[in-house]
Design a protein around this motif. Structure first.
Motif, PDB file in Angstrom:
ATOM      1  N   TRP A 195       0.842  -1.190   0.000  1.00  0.00           N
ATOM      2  CA  TRP A 195       0.000   0.000   0.000  1.00  0.00           C
ATOM      3  C   TRP A 195       0.880   1.243   0.000  1.00  0.00           C
ATOM      4  N   LYS A 196       0.464   2.231  -0.720  1.00  0.00           N
ATOM      5  CA  LYS A 196       1.205   3.487  -0.762  1.00  0.00           C
ATOM      6  C   LYS A 196       1.180   4.131   0.610  1.00  0.00           C
ATOM      7  N   GLU A 197       2.295   4.676   1.029  1.00  0.00           N
ATOM      8  CA  GLU A 197       2.383   5.301   2.344  1.00  0.00           C
ATOM      9  C   GLU A 197       1.546   6.587   2.382  1.00  0.00           C
ATOM     10  N   GLY A 198       1.023   6.852   3.547  1.00  0.00           N
ATOM     11  CA  GLY A 198       0.229   8.065   3.715  1.00  0.00           C
ATOM     12  C   GLY A 198      -1.259   7.787   3.691  1.00  0.00           C
ATOM     13  N   ASP A 199      -1.850   7.916   2.533  1.00  0.00           N
ATOM     14  CA  ASP A 199      -3.299   7.766   2.403  1.00  0.00           C
ATOM     15  C   ASP A 199      -3.589   6.854   1.215  1.00  0.00           C
ATOM     16  N   PRO A 200      -3.507   5.539   1.399  1.00  0.00           N
ATOM     17  CA  PRO A 200      -3.634   4.630   0.249  1.00  0.00           C
ATOM     18  C   PRO A 200      -5.049   4.526  -0.312  1.00  0.00           C
ATOM     19  N   VAL A 201      -6.066   4.792   0.513  1.00  0.00           N
ATOM     20  CA  VAL A 201      -7.452   4.698   0.049  1.00  0.00           C
ATOM     21  C   VAL A 201      -8.133   6.031   0.305  1.00  0.00           C
ATOM     22  N   GLN A 202      -8.728   6.569  -0.721  1.00  0.00           N
ATOM     23  CA  GLN A 202      -9.479   7.815  -0.623  1.00  0.00           C
ATOM     24  C   GLN A 202     -10.902   7.571  -1.096  1.00  0.00           C
ATOM     25  N   VAL A 203     -11.846   8.255  -0.452  1.00  0.00           N
ATOM     26  CA  VAL A 203     -13.263   8.112  -0.783  1.00  0.00           C
ATOM     27  C   VAL A 203     -13.812   9.485  -1.107  1.00  0.00           C
ATOM     28  N   VAL A 204     -14.631   9.565  -2.131  1.00  0.00           N
ATOM     29  CA  VAL A 204     -15.233  10.832  -2.503  1.00  0.00           C
ATOM     30  C   VAL A 204     -16.066  11.370  -1.335  1.00  0.00           C
ATOM     31  N   LYS A 205     -16.073  12.670  -1.169  1.00  0.00           N
ATOM     32  CA  LYS A 205     -16.700  13.267   0.020  1.00  0.00           C
ATOM     33  C   LYS A 205     -18.212  13.127   0.020  1.00  0.00           C
ATOM     34  N   ASN A 206     -18.831  13.288  -1.132  1.00  0.00           N
ATOM     35  CA  ASN A 206     -20.300  13.256  -1.190  1.00  0.00           C
ATOM     36  C   ASN A 206     -20.830  11.862  -1.533  1.00  0.00           C
ATOM     37  N   LEU A 207     -20.177  10.832  -1.050  1.00  0.00           N
ATOM     38  CA  LEU A 207     -20.631   9.467  -1.293  1.00  0.00           C
ATOM     39  C   LEU A 207     -21.981   9.249  -0.610  1.00  0.00           C
ATOM     40  N   HIS A 208     -22.958   8.781  -1.376  1.00  0.00           N
ATOM     41  CA  HIS A 208     -24.307   8.587  -0.841  1.00  0.00           C
ATOM     42  C   HIS A 208     -24.833   7.226  -1.275  1.00  0.00           C
ATOM     43  N   LEU A 209     -25.336   6.478  -0.314  1.00  0.00           N
ATOM     44  CA  LEU A 209     -25.951   5.191  -0.577  1.00  0.00           C
ATOM     45  C   LEU A 209     -27.384   5.221  -0.067  1.00  0.00           C
ATOM     46  N   PRO A 210     -28.337   4.620  -0.798  1.00  0.00           N
ATOM     47  CA  PRO A 210     -29.744   4.715  -0.391  1.00  0.00           C
ATOM     48  C   PRO A 210     -30.077   3.975   0.900  1.00  0.00           C
ATOM     49  N   ARG A 211     -29.458   2.822   1.124  1.00  0.00           N
ATOM     50  CA  ARG A 211     -29.821   2.011   2.294  1.00  0.00           C
ATOM     51  C   ARG A 211     -28.657   1.742   3.241  1.00  0.00           C
ATOM     52  N   PHE A 212     -27.477   2.233   2.921  1.00  0.00           N
ATOM     53  CA  PHE A 212     -26.302   1.965   3.741  1.00  0.00           C
ATOM     54  C   PHE A 212     -25.522   3.250   3.979  1.00  0.00           C
ATOM     55  N   THR A 213     -24.685   3.193   4.997  1.00  0.00           N
ATOM     56  CA  THR A 213     -23.740   4.267   5.296  1.00  0.00           C
ATOM     57  C   THR A 213     -22.357   3.654   5.434  1.00  0.00           C
ATOM     58  N   LEU A 214     -21.398   4.231   4.709  1.00  0.00           N
ATOM     59  CA  LEU A 214     -20.016   3.759   4.830  1.00  0.00           C
ATOM     60  C   LEU A 214     -19.411   4.360   6.091  1.00  0.00           C
ATOM     61  N   GLU A 215     -19.234   3.513   7.117  1.00  0.00           N
ATOM     62  CA  GLU A 215     -18.731   4.004   8.396  1.00  0.00           C
ATOM     63  C   GLU A 215     -17.212   4.197   8.370  1.00  0.00           C
ATOM     64  N   LYS A 216     -16.490   3.215   7.887  1.00  0.00           N
ATOM     65  CA  LYS A 216     -15.034   3.318   7.849  1.00  0.00           C
ATOM     66  C   LYS A 216     -14.487   2.233   6.946  1.00  0.00           C
ATOM     67  N   PHE A 217     -13.190   2.277   6.692  1.00  0.00           N
ATOM     68  CA  PHE A 217     -12.533   1.276   5.862  1.00  0.00           C
ATOM     69  C   PHE A 217     -11.151   1.003   6.434  1.00  0.00           C
ATOM     70  N   LEU A 218     -10.611  -0.176   6.108  1.00  0.00           N
ATOM     71  CA  LEU A 218      -9.340  -0.621   6.653  1.00  0.00           C
ATOM     72  C   LEU A 218      -8.553  -1.333   5.571  1.00  0.00           C
ATOM     73  N   THR A 219      -7.269  -0.976   5.433  1.00  0.00           N
ATOM     74  CA  THR A 219      -6.384  -1.636   4.477  1.00  0.00           C
ATOM     75  C   THR A 219      -5.582  -2.724   5.178  1.00  0.00           C
TER      76      THR A 219
END
Length: 453
Positions: A195-219
């Motif tokens: 994994w690239k050092e620093g911030d290997p995974v980025q998520v768009v800020k306005n991510l919207h799901l109809p029935r779910f919420t993305l709480e967090k992620f782990l590499t």
């Protein structure tokens, strides 16, 4: 030195500067890029089939650093247990064969759009079901080659990935969906993903799901060993929490309303047979339809889900209300039969008393005779007096709380049936409230305990 010499020196320096600027202005850096590309990628100079050397030119494995940018997550399907994601995927590695002169820092990097011109890592998505590149208007891919031999590969892709789900707590559940990337042919002796050092995974800020919420992620890393060797693997675990408000409005509240409507029959007269039967059957069929609709939107699993417990208990309460009316109807007919039997018995006793009084009236002028001390069996008058004596002789019993409470309600002909309705009016809501307390406390606390992210 005279003034003339100063003049000629200044003139000479100015001429040199002008010539240098003119030469720079004439340089075509695009042509320089072409020459550099032909120099480093020309025929017989670079072989894309050979992997790069290890760190610092050693014979170790080539190191490829990965980072991704999640652009959108379009859907999470419970039935097929999959989710769709669009992302920008980037890989970066060093290939010393691609070093070039940056012309004193004026060539920052070279850009390619053909991936087959240079060596590429054989990365694949191990849990992919379907995927495609984006080619509108042009293929969304580029390769940048930096002067030190560093290569950056970036591409936009859409993937449909498998996401095995545990639906025991549905719809109070959290799901972990993974994105796994691994090497297909190069073992860890030749290729290693990091994994690239620093911030290997980025998520768009306005991510919207109809029935779910993305709480967090782990590499994390997920290297796998097979018969052919060990292969490098990377993974991203995305923790999704299901939005409960939709299910509260569409499932839980309607089921509660159906159960409460079934209790209306307890307040209807026991003689209103069509009304009570139609109310019970209608609520039962509606509850069964609701349960079937819920199960149609979920995969057939072998274990019991939280929603199955809720709908099953609600269906049981509605069915119990219908059975309660059957019991009330049976008790009412039984009480009517007993009351008719008592009435006939009282009529027979009254007829016997009337016959005895007529016999006494006819013998009023006869000689007085003492009544026998021995009671003859079947004498109605003697039986009645004996009951009165027994009642006066028995000690008074202390009434129980339950009987005192039930005695407050009307007890006409059908006393038992009335009391069944009265008890049901209290018992059904209390038991349902107790079930709600146990249900919500159990599943809400278990939701927190089972979180193992």
């Amino acid at each position: 030195m005279g003034t003339g010499h100063y003049f000629w020196a200044i003139f000479y320096f100015t001429s040199l500067c002008s010539a240098s600027l003119a030469n720079n202005a004439k340089i075509n850096f695009r042509e320089k890029e072409k020459k550099v590309l032909d120099q480093i990628l020309g025929a017989g100079k670079y072989d894309a089939r050979i992997r790069p050397s290890g760190i610092n030119g050693t014979d170790g494995p080539a190191v490829v650093r990965v980072n991704i940018f999640v652009r959108s997550i379009s859907k999470i399907d419970d039935v097929t247990m999959e989710y769709s994601v669009q992302l920008t995927f980037r890989e970066q590695w060093t290939d010393e064969r691609l070093k070039f002169d940056d012309i004193q820092g004026r060539l920052k990097y070279l850009t390619l759009t053909e991936a087959n011109r240079v060596w590429m890592p054989d990365l694949f998505f191990s849990n992919e079901k379907e995927g495609h590149f984006h080619n509108i208007i042009m293929p969304n891919v580029y390769i940048r080659i930096f002067p030190n031999g560093s290569v950056l590969y970036s591409i936009r892709i859409s993937l449909t990935l498998a996401c095995p789900m545990n639906l025991k707590l549905y719809p109070l559940d959290r799901q972990i969906c993974s994105l796994r990337m691994a090497s297909y042919g190069w073992t860890t002796n030749d290729l290693v993903f990091l994994w690239k050092e620093g911030d290997p995974v980025q998520v768009v800020k306005n991510l919207h799901l109809p029935r779910f919420t993305l709480e967090k992620f782990l590499t994390d890393y997920c290297n796998s060993k097979t018969n052919t060797g060990e292969y490098s693997c990377l993974k991203v675990d995305l923790l999704f929490k299901r939005e409960f408000s939709y299910y509260l409005i569409q499932i839980y509240i309607p089921c509660c309303m159906l159960v409460i409507v079934s209790w209306v029959s307890f307040w209807l007269d026991q003689g209103a047979v069509p009304a009570r039967v139609s109310l019970g059957v209608t609520t039962l069929l509606t509850m069964a339809t609701q349960t079937s609709g819920i199960n149609a939107s979920l995969p057939p699993v072998s274990y019991t889900k939280a929603i199955d417990v809720w709908t099953g208990v609600c269906l049981t309460f509605v069915f119990g209300a219908l059975l309660e009316f059957a019991l009330v109807n049976y008790a009412s007919r039984s009480d009517m039969h007993k009351e008719n039997m008592k009435k006939k018995r009282r009529d027979l006793e009254q007829a016997s008393l009337d016959a005895a009084s007529d016999l006494l009236d006819t013998d009023s002028n006869a000689t007085f005779a003492m009544k026998p001390l021995v009671r003859h069996p079947g004498d109605p008058l003697a039986l009645e007096k004996l009951r009165q004596c027994e009642v006066h002789m028995q000690p008074p019993k202390r009434p129980s709380c339950c009987k005192t409470w039930l005695s407050k309600f009307p007890t006409r002909q059908c006393s038992r049936s009335k009391r069944i309705d009265v008890i049901s009016r209290i018992t059904f809501p209390l038991v349902f409230a107790l079930f709600n307390l146990v249900y919500w406390s159990t599943y809400l606390f278990r939701e927190e305990d089972d979180e193992t992210f």
